[in-house]
Design an enzyme around this catalytic site. Structure first.
Site, PDB file in Angstrom:
ATOM      1  N   HIS A  84      -0.129  -6.616  -5.408  1.00 47.82           N
ATOM      2  CA  HIS A  84      -0.207  -8.248  -4.446  1.00 47.82           C
ATOM      3  C   HIS A  84       0.470  -9.344  -5.489  1.00 47.82           C
ATOM      4  CE1 HIS A  84      -2.287 -12.365  -4.565  1.00 47.82           C
ATOM      5  NE2 HIS A  84      -1.568 -11.779  -2.741  1.00 47.82           N
TER       6      HIS A  84
ATOM      7  N   ASN B   8       1.629 -13.241  -4.539  1.00 50.69           N
ATOM      8  CA  ASN B   8       2.071 -14.939  -3.418  1.00 50.69           C
ATOM      9  C   ASN B   8       1.676 -15.941  -5.122  1.00 50.69           C
ATOM     10  OD1 ASN B   8      -0.088 -17.133  -3.377  1.00 50.69           O
ATOM     11  ND2 ASN B   8      -1.428 -15.180  -4.016  1.00 50.69           N
TER      12      ASN B   8
ATOM     13  N   HIS C  62       1.237  -1.206  -0.185  1.00 48.10           N
ATOM     14  CA  HIS C  62      -0.264  -0.151   0.047  1.00 48.10           C
ATOM     15  C   HIS C  62       0.854   1.270  -0.292  1.00 48.10           C
ATOM     16  CE1 HIS C  62      -3.782  -2.484   0.950  1.00 48.10           C
ATOM     17  NE2 HIS C  62      -2.648  -2.840   1.919  1.00 48.10           N
TER      18      HIS C  62
END
Length: 291
Positions: free
Chosen positions: A127, A129, A117
């Site tokens: 994001h 992953n 952020h």
């Protein structure tokens, strides 16, 4: 599916750690550029997971930077956990087609999870992953990356997607179209009737029968992250902004928080499996707003 599970697990866990180190170093290098406030640095905390009986069940590293020049809050976490799945997790796995859950609910999981952020509302949140999951009946890879601007710039979206497509195309000509569509569906917020961002790629249950190929693709997804994202940070970090832009950012963060708390599969699994709650909820923004 290959049979040398222990060496495969070790290789995957080591890679996630290597990727974490690269990203942490790159983000701190971004913070070193500029003047004024001191550059942000990651605080690293070791996490530990206990099984219901108190025995060790894995853990990891939670690396969080707060209040940086560029990053308002960013977490880059790695974990390797194991044990037996509870009844709800067993049912969820069985519903996805994982065999043998009722007979042998053991699991092992390792991965890296990143959420950033940003201070400047013109710089998109992001994001990423990737993970490996093992049970006695099946093992697979999953992950992806998606861009979450509160103020969209089409050229930024195009660059992010093009970089991910290059990574996908090197492994299969249909991966990008499949995994982009999966991301569009997965990162949709039903109660708001909209996506949480401008998408990216998402995949799960990846087991082609060639573990080495699936692991190579998962590494490629991780390696594509910095080239996909850092040019956007460099392009937008010096843009001016005021109260209106910050308000737009905080409202968008509310959407992001709603998604992660209500729908995100990784958040649900982390909390249900007893992993460190602070590490699981690292993805939440430092400030958000609902109107």
């Amino acid at each position: 599916m290959a049979g040398d599970y222990e060496s495969e697990k070790a290789a995957a866990a080591a890679w996630f750690g290597t990727l974490r180190d690269r990203i942490v170093a790159a983000f701190e290098a971004v913070e070193n550029v500029g003047t004024g406030a001191a550059p942000g640095r990651f605080e690293v905390t070791q996490t530990r997971r206990e099984a219901p009986g108190g025995e060790e069940a894995g853990g990891g590293l939670m690396s969080v930077m707060r209040g940086g020049r560029v990053f308002e809050k960013v977490g880059v976490n790695i974990s390797t956990v194991w044990g037996s799945l509870g009844a709800r997790a067993q049912a969820a796995m069985a519903a996805r087609g994982v065999p043998g859950m009722a007979d042998d609910p053991r699991f092992w999981a390792s991965g890296i999870s990143l959420v950033a952020h940003m201070q400047n509302p013109h710089v998109p949140a992001v994001h990423m992953n990737t993970r490996m999951f093992w049970t006695p009946g099946a093992s697979w890879f999953g992950g992806g990356s998606d861009l979450n601007p509160c103020i969209e710039y089409p050229e930024d979206t195009a660059h992010f997607h093009a970089t991910l497509q290059d990574a996908c195309d090197a492994h299969s000509p249909d991966y990008y179209s499949r995994f982009k569509a999966w991301a569009d569906a997965y990162f949709f917020v039903p109660h708001r009737g909209r996506a949480r961002g401008v998408g990216g790629i998402f995949y799960d249950d990846l087991n082609s029968g060639d573990w080495a190929a699936d692991f190579a693709f998962t590494r490629a997804v991780g390696e594509a992250f910095l080239p996909a994202y850092l040019p956007l940070v460099a392009r937008r970090r010096e843009m001016g902004w005021g109260e209106a832009e910050k308000d737009t950012q905080l409202i968008h963060r509310g959407l992001y928080a709603e998604y992660n708390l209500i729908y995100d599969r990784g958040t649900k699994f982390g909390l249900e499996s007893g992993h460190d709650a602070n590490a699981v909820l690292m993805s939440l923004p430092p400030l958000a707003k609902w109107v």
